[in-house]
Design a protein around this motif. Sequence first.
Motif, mmCIF file in Angstrom:
data_model
loop_
_atom_site.group_PDB
_atom_site.id
_atom_site.type_symbol
_atom_site.label_atom_id
_atom_site.label_comp_id
_atom_site.label_asym_id
_atom_site.label_seq_id
_atom_site.Cartn_x
_atom_site.Cartn_y
_atom_site.Cartn_z
ATOM 1 N N PRO A 133 0.841 -1.024 -0.058
ATOM 2 C CA PRO A 133 0.037 -0.007 -0.240
ATOM 3 C C PRO A 133 0.752 1.214 -0.032
ATOM 4 N N ALA A 134 1.974 1.028 0.565
ATOM 5 C CA ALA A 134 2.722 2.298 0.526
ATOM 6 C C ALA A 134 3.956 2.653 -0.663
ATOM 7 N N HIS A 135 3.071 1.608 -1.576
ATOM 8 C CA HIS A 135 4.508 1.422 -3.227
ATOM 9 C C HIS A 135 3.829 3.104 -3.375
ATOM 10 N N PRO A 136 4.012 3.934 -3.911
ATOM 11 C CA PRO A 136 4.282 5.299 -4.713
ATOM 12 C C PRO A 136 3.217 5.129 -5.738
ATOM 13 N N ASP A 190 15.380 5.385 -2.582
ATOM 14 C CA ASP A 190 15.331 3.931 -1.282
ATOM 15 C C ASP A 190 14.551 4.239 -0.631
ATOM 16 N N ASP A 191 14.088 6.148 -0.384
ATOM 17 C CA ASP A 191 13.331 6.131 0.378
ATOM 18 C C ASP A 191 11.736 6.215 -0.093
ATOM 19 N N VAL A 192 12.012 5.513 -1.600
ATOM 20 C CA VAL A 192 10.052 5.255 -2.402
ATOM 21 C C VAL A 192 10.590 3.547 -2.067
ATOM 22 N N LEU A 193 11.532 2.559 -1.393
ATOM 23 C CA LEU A 193 11.984 1.388 -2.005
ATOM 24 C C LEU A 193 11.173 0.723 -0.769
ATOM 25 N N ILE A 194 11.133 -0.649 -0.979
ATOM 26 C CA ILE A 194 11.079 -1.380 0.869
ATOM 27 C C ILE A 194 12.671 -1.520 0.829
ATOM 28 N N ASP A 195 12.651 -1.842 2.086
ATOM 29 C CA ASP A 195 13.928 -2.038 2.673
ATOM 30 C C ASP A 195 14.321 -2.627 2.152
ATOM 31 N N GLU A 196 13.973 -4.096 1.636
ATOM 32 C CA GLU A 196 14.643 -5.510 0.522
ATOM 33 C C GLU A 196 15.241 -4.859 -0.480
ATOM 34 N N LEU A 197 14.853 -4.065 -1.197
ATOM 35 C CA LEU A 197 15.517 -3.635 -2.423
ATOM 36 C C LEU A 197 16.075 -2.623 -2.113
ATOM 37 N N LYS A 198 16.359 -2.094 -0.980
ATOM 38 C CA LYS A 198 17.216 -0.602 -0.803
ATOM 39 C C LYS A 198 18.709 -0.563 -1.404
#
Length: 379
Positions: free
Chosen positions: A96-99, A335-343
Amino acid sequence: MADTLSSFIATLGDPLDPSPGGNLYEDIFDVCAHRPPPRNLGFIDRSSNSLTVNVNGNDFTISQSPSILASNRNGGTTGAVLWSLTPLFAKYLLSPAHPLHSLLASSTILELGSGISALIPIAFATTTSHNHNHHTPKRIIVSDQPYVLKLARQNLEGNLQGRYSILKDEARPVFVRYKVDHHVSSAGGAKGRKTGRGRKGGSVGVAAQGVASSTSSSSPSSSSSSSSSSMVIDLISLDWELDELDHHPAFVGSNERISLVLAIDCIYNEALIPPLIDTCVAACLLHATPPEQQSGRAADEKTLVMVALELRSSDVLEFFLEAFTEKFVVWRVPDDVLIDELKSGVGEAEGHSECKGSRYLVYCGVLRDEVLAVAVNGR
């Protein structure tokens, strides 16, 4: 959360500039400096015929073919197994937090090089059924070479658990069209059974007759309301080196603009990058509006290309970005618009060489106006 494509692009910062003195090569250096130590090539399990993966709380059983992966088949074998980036990117798209979460509603998505899993449409269909607040794409097209599509079909039909009907089933080229029905209760979850695990097998016999199987015959309780929606999933054969996208029956006669093109873990072989970029260009040109006819919100009328990759070689990354930026305006998703696993880790703890991010990178691109103009005027 971005409500329009232009507002999403505004969150990405400056695009990558491949010109002399531009920021492209500095950015390549930065992401390579934050790359963690090498590991296996990125597969989840290359020896198992099936495995279970979890996407946002839902388990799916994925069949794969280690024997094809290990074979000497001409034309490649990498699509025969599931690679680790795909479940992570599915989690990202469905968050749901996906931009772009709200922009996916009623969109048309084309996935290139999808492999055997068909995990993106499976995850969308399942999450939508379990969450009435989730935005549903109108159509998802998954594509790859014919050798992977038998297993892709098995995985798609098995994990959808009979909640589909087959509207079209053609063999040459492969073109299977599914209609997936969602019946969602506002009291929580999908109508009927909700399980955490996708199953192999499904109701293939029923669906092949064009009859959708219901997961439950019970009616929603009087304390809840329900709504129905549907999504089309196309499974098609598409070889970037041989096939012309605009001549494929999945696109002929359609007036739908593709909203989003996905390429997940397709960047590993320099020889395949030019035809991949050409296919992305072709997808963006389908029903594209000429620049001189675009409205004041031109960026919102364009197709977005998202490329998620595992960084295995700095040389391959550089080759890809040089080719991508030639035809597209390109951004590395921060990174601020990615989930942790993709940063990527770039920008964090600058100056500390031990600061490592993931081994994954996500890039976005929109077709350059000059490329669009030349293509449209040359038709």
